[in-house]
Motif scaffolding. Structure first.
Motif, mmCIF file in Angstrom:
data_model
loop_
_atom_site.group_PDB
_atom_site.id
_atom_site.type_symbol
_atom_site.label_atom_id
_atom_site.label_comp_id
_atom_site.label_asym_id
_atom_site.label_seq_id
_atom_site.Cartn_x
_atom_site.Cartn_y
_atom_site.Cartn_z
ATOM 1 N N ARG A 88 5.330 15.862 -38.548
ATOM 2 C CA ARG A 88 4.461 16.460 -39.550
ATOM 3 C C ARG A 88 5.332 17.156 -40.597
ATOM 4 O O ARG A 88 6.166 18.007 -40.264
ATOM 5 C CB ARG A 88 3.513 17.493 -38.911
ATOM 6 N N HIS A 89 5.142 16.791 -41.863
ATOM 7 C CA HIS A 89 5.887 17.401 -42.949
ATOM 8 C C HIS A 89 5.157 18.634 -43.477
ATOM 9 O O HIS A 89 4.018 18.917 -43.081
ATOM 10 C CB HIS A 89 6.120 16.381 -44.067
ATOM 11 N N GLU A 90 5.812 19.366 -44.342
ATOM 12 C CA GLU A 90 5.270 20.643 -44.808
ATOM 13 C C GLU A 90 3.919 20.505 -45.490
ATOM 14 O O GLU A 90 3.089 21.422 -45.428
ATOM 15 C CB GLU A 90 6.259 21.321 -45.760
ATOM 16 N N ASP A 91 3.666 19.366 -46.141
ATOM 17 C CA ASP A 91 2.390 19.187 -46.840
ATOM 18 C C ASP A 91 1.272 18.733 -45.903
ATOM 19 O O ASP A 91 0.153 18.445 -46.352
ATOM 20 C CB ASP A 91 2.547 18.188 -47.989
ATOM 21 N N GLY A 92 1.545 18.642 -44.602
ATOM 22 C CA GLY A 92 0.541 18.247 -43.631
ATOM 23 C C GLY A 92 0.507 16.758 -43.330
ATOM 24 O O GLY A 92 -0.159 16.340 -42.381
ATOM 25 N N SER A 93 1.196 15.951 -44.118
ATOM 26 C CA SER A 93 1.233 14.510 -43.859
ATOM 27 C C SER A 93 2.059 14.239 -42.604
ATOM 28 O O SER A 93 2.890 15.058 -42.179
ATOM 29 C CB SER A 93 1.828 13.767 -45.056
ATOM 30 N N VAL A 94 1.831 13.070 -42.004
ATOM 31 C CA VAL A 94 2.521 12.704 -40.761
ATOM 32 C C VAL A 94 3.225 11.370 -40.972
ATOM 33 O O VAL A 94 2.619 10.405 -41.472
ATOM 34 C CB VAL A 94 1.527 12.613 -39.584
ATOM 35 N N TRP A 95 4.477 11.327 -40.552
ATOM 36 C CA TRP A 95 5.318 10.163 -40.819
ATOM 37 C C TRP A 95 6.031 9.710 -39.554
ATOM 38 O O TRP A 95 6.411 10.537 -38.721
ATOM 39 C CB TRP A 95 6.383 10.505 -41.865
ATOM 40 N N ALA A 96 6.231 8.414 -39.425
ATOM 41 C CA ALA A 96 7.029 7.846 -38.342
ATOM 42 C C ALA A 96 8.369 7.401 -38.903
ATOM 43 O O ALA A 96 8.475 6.998 -40.063
ATOM 44 C CB ALA A 96 6.315 6.664 -37.694
ATOM 45 N N PHE A 97 9.397 7.482 -38.073
ATOM 46 C CA PHE A 97 10.739 7.097 -38.478
ATOM 47 C C PHE A 97 11.029 5.655 -38.081
ATOM 48 O O PHE A 97 11.087 5.321 -36.907
ATOM 49 C CB PHE A 97 11.773 8.035 -37.832
ATOM 50 N N ARG A 98 11.107 4.772 -39.066
ATOM 51 C CA ARG A 98 11.492 3.377 -38.918
ATOM 52 C C ARG A 98 10.674 2.615 -37.870
ATOM 53 O O ARG A 98 11.242 1.890 -37.029
ATOM 54 C CB ARG A 98 12.985 3.269 -38.612
ATOM 55 N N PRO A 99 9.352 2.742 -37.870
ATOM 56 C CA PRO A 99 8.564 2.032 -36.859
ATOM 57 C C PRO A 99 8.655 0.516 -36.985
ATOM 58 O O PRO A 99 8.461 -0.202 -35.994
ATOM 59 C CB PRO A 99 7.140 2.526 -37.113
ATOM 60 N N GLU A 100 8.949 0.026 -38.185
ATOM 61 C CA GLU A 100 9.104 -1.426 -38.341
ATOM 62 C C GLU A 100 10.269 -1.941 -37.489
ATOM 63 O O GLU A 100 10.206 -3.040 -36.928
ATOM 64 C CB GLU A 100 9.337 -1.771 -39.811
ATOM 65 N N ALA A 101 11.336 -1.130 -37.393
ATOM 66 C CA ALA A 101 12.478 -1.520 -36.557
ATOM 67 C C ALA A 101 12.080 -1.547 -35.088
ATOM 68 O O ALA A 101 12.515 -2.426 -34.328
ATOM 69 C CB ALA A 101 13.645 -0.562 -36.783
ATOM 70 N N ASN A 102 11.262 -0.581 -34.674
ATOM 71 C CA ASN A 102 10.771 -0.596 -33.297
ATOM 72 C C ASN A 102 9.906 -1.826 -33.033
ATOM 73 O O ASN A 102 9.973 -2.441 -31.961
ATOM 74 C CB ASN A 102 9.973 0.667 -32.997
ATOM 75 N N ALA A 103 9.082 -2.184 -34.021
ATOM 76 C CA ALA A 103 8.212 -3.357 -33.866
ATOM 77 C C ALA A 103 9.031 -4.620 -33.702
ATOM 78 O O ALA A 103 8.719 -5.489 -32.875
ATOM 79 C CB ALA A 103 7.281 -3.472 -35.072
ATOM 80 N N ARG A 104 10.109 -4.741 -34.471
ATOM 81 C CA ARG A 104 10.958 -5.939 -34.378
ATOM 82 C C ARG A 104 11.682 -5.980 -33.028
ATOM 83 O O ARG A 104 11.831 -7.044 -32.428
ATOM 84 C CB ARG A 104 11.948 -5.974 -35.538
ATOM 85 N N ARG A 105 12.149 -4.828 -32.563
ATOM 86 C CA ARG A 105 12.813 -4.801 -31.261
ATOM 87 C C ARG A 105 11.817 -5.089 -30.135
ATOM 88 O O ARG A 105 12.155 -5.747 -29.145
ATOM 89 C CB ARG A 105 13.508 -3.457 -31.034
ATOM 90 N N PHE A 106 10.591 -4.600 -30.289
ATOM 91 C CA PHE A 106 9.542 -4.876 -29.308
ATOM 92 C C PHE A 106 9.315 -6.387 -29.199
ATOM 93 O O PHE A 106 9.158 -6.930 -28.097
ATOM 94 C CB PHE A 106 8.260 -4.166 -29.748
ATOM 95 N N ALA A 107 9.341 -7.053 -30.340
ATOM 96 C CA ALA A 107 9.174 -8.507 -30.345
ATOM 97 C C ALA A 107 10.352 -9.197 -29.660
ATOM 98 O O ALA A 107 10.169 -10.157 -28.896
ATOM 99 C CB ALA A 107 9.021 -9.009 -31.777
#
Length: 369
Positions: A88-107
């Motif tokens: 969660r960032h200061e403005d309240g938004s929520v972000w994931a770190f490099r989830p596309e890389a996790n998706a590719r490794r999952f595959a």
């Protein structure tokens, strides 16, 4: 078994009705001291694969599973998983770190374990929908995060050695406190395993599957018995080349500022944090080398001063300094055994990007909410 995702499949993971949510007071108490992997949010994402394709996708209540005692995963360990964090960032938004890389490794892991490949779009959608449903569970402050655990397993009731014809995908979430709770980074001691190996050529070392971690547990217990925090594994052929820890990749900082990490040979997991550290090191002006590292280079380099710093990296701890390599009758300490300047700088740059305190020049952050 399909080895590539169906380009036409779309999984939306709609939110199921009627899921009971815990009260504000109970949730606040958990978020005040979440620890790691101890508490779980109200929902989980779910989808099921059969030979007809993917379906039954939804965000449902986090609840115990009902499995047949003959479920294939319980007998043949056909399963994979991932680990990533939402911040969660200061403005309240929520972000994931490099989830596309996790998706590719999952595959990649799915292909190695003869499991169906979940489309990257579905992997990302499951995370987005789960976090949106459990937004109040994303912690604030410091390095607190929401840990996300996507996983897939053979749920078919069948006793036979073949790829399962029913597979279940789930993603659960767990609020996580800072790895170093008091904010002070503590170097870890590493036991060098000389009896056990984590993976062999042609095996599943490059896949993120439970069997690899099960194989590390006895060695980890041996490390603990010798007063060490983690265990390092050597290659299975020559018992000479440094590979990785039970759950983290290794880096060495040489006296000329070069960063060295063991090359990916099919027996080492390609960590998302590892790849990110390589890029950050280049950004900071360091030469980087991916090559084989002889354990003698680690020992002798500490003694001569050639190896100035050693650190490990992974999703949970991000970057952790290594204070000593321990073997029977010997102890190799890089530098003064503390947190080196390069280690600290790389860790700071990485966490600043993750927490929204620095510009995301590589486009690593994926907005979830």
């Amino acid at each position: 078994m399909p080895t590539e995702p169906d380009a036409d499949v779309r999984l939306d993971f709609p939110l199921a009705d009627g899921v009971a949510r815990r009260g504000d007071a109970e949730r606040a108490g958990i978020l005040d001291a979440p620890g790691f992997g101890k508490h779980f949010t109200d929902h989980m994402a779910r989808a099921v694969w059969t030979p007809d394709g993917w379906g039954e996708d939804a965000v449902v209540a986090h609840a115990p599973l009902v499995l047949s005692p003959a479920a294939a995963v319980l007998h043949y360990a056909q399963e994979i998983f991932e680990g990533l964090k939402a911040y969660r960032h200061e403005d309240g938004s929520v972000w994931a770190f490099r989830p596309e890389a996790n998706a590719r490794r999952f595959a990649r892991s799915a292909r190695r374990l003869a499991l169906p490949v979940l489309p990257e779009s579905a992997f990302l959608r499951s995370i987005e929908q789960l976090v949106a449903a459990d937004l109040d569970w994303v912690p604030t402050g410091g390095e607190n995060s929401l840990y996300l655990r996507p996983f897939m397993f053979a749920s078919e009731s069948f006793l036979g050695v073949r790829p399962a014809k029913e597979v279940t995908y789930l993603c659960i979430a767990s609020p996580a406190g800072a790895y170093f709770g008091d904010g002070e980074i503590q170097p870890v001691s590493i036991w060098l395993s000389q009896e056990y190996t984590r993976a062999a050529p042609g095996g599943t070392g490059a896949a993120k599957c439970g069997g690899n971690y099960a194989a590390s547990l006895q060695a980890q217990a041996e490390a603990a018995a010798h007063g060490c925090d983690q265990v390092a594994f050597l290659d299975a052929v020559e018992s000479r080349w440094v590979e990785e820890l039970g759950g983290m990749n290794l880096f060495f900082v040489l006296d000329d500022g070069t960063l060295v990490t063991p090359e990916l040979t099919g027996t080492i997991l390609e960590g998302v944090t590892r790849t990110s550290v390589l890029q950050i090191a280049r950004d900071l002006g360091h030469e980087v080398e991916e090559r084989r590292v002889d354990v003698a280079e680690w020992r002798d380099g500490c003694a001569s001063g050639r190896v100035r710093e050693v650190f490990a990296c992974g999703t949970a701890a991000v970057v952790t300094p290594v204070g000593a390599l321990v073997e029977p009758g010997s102890r190799a300490v890089p530098g003064d055994g503390g947190t080196g300047e390069v280690t600290a700088a790389i860790r700071r740059r990485l966490t600043d990007v993750q927490l929204g305190r620095a510009e995301d020049v590589h486009g690593w952050m994926h907005r979830l909410v």
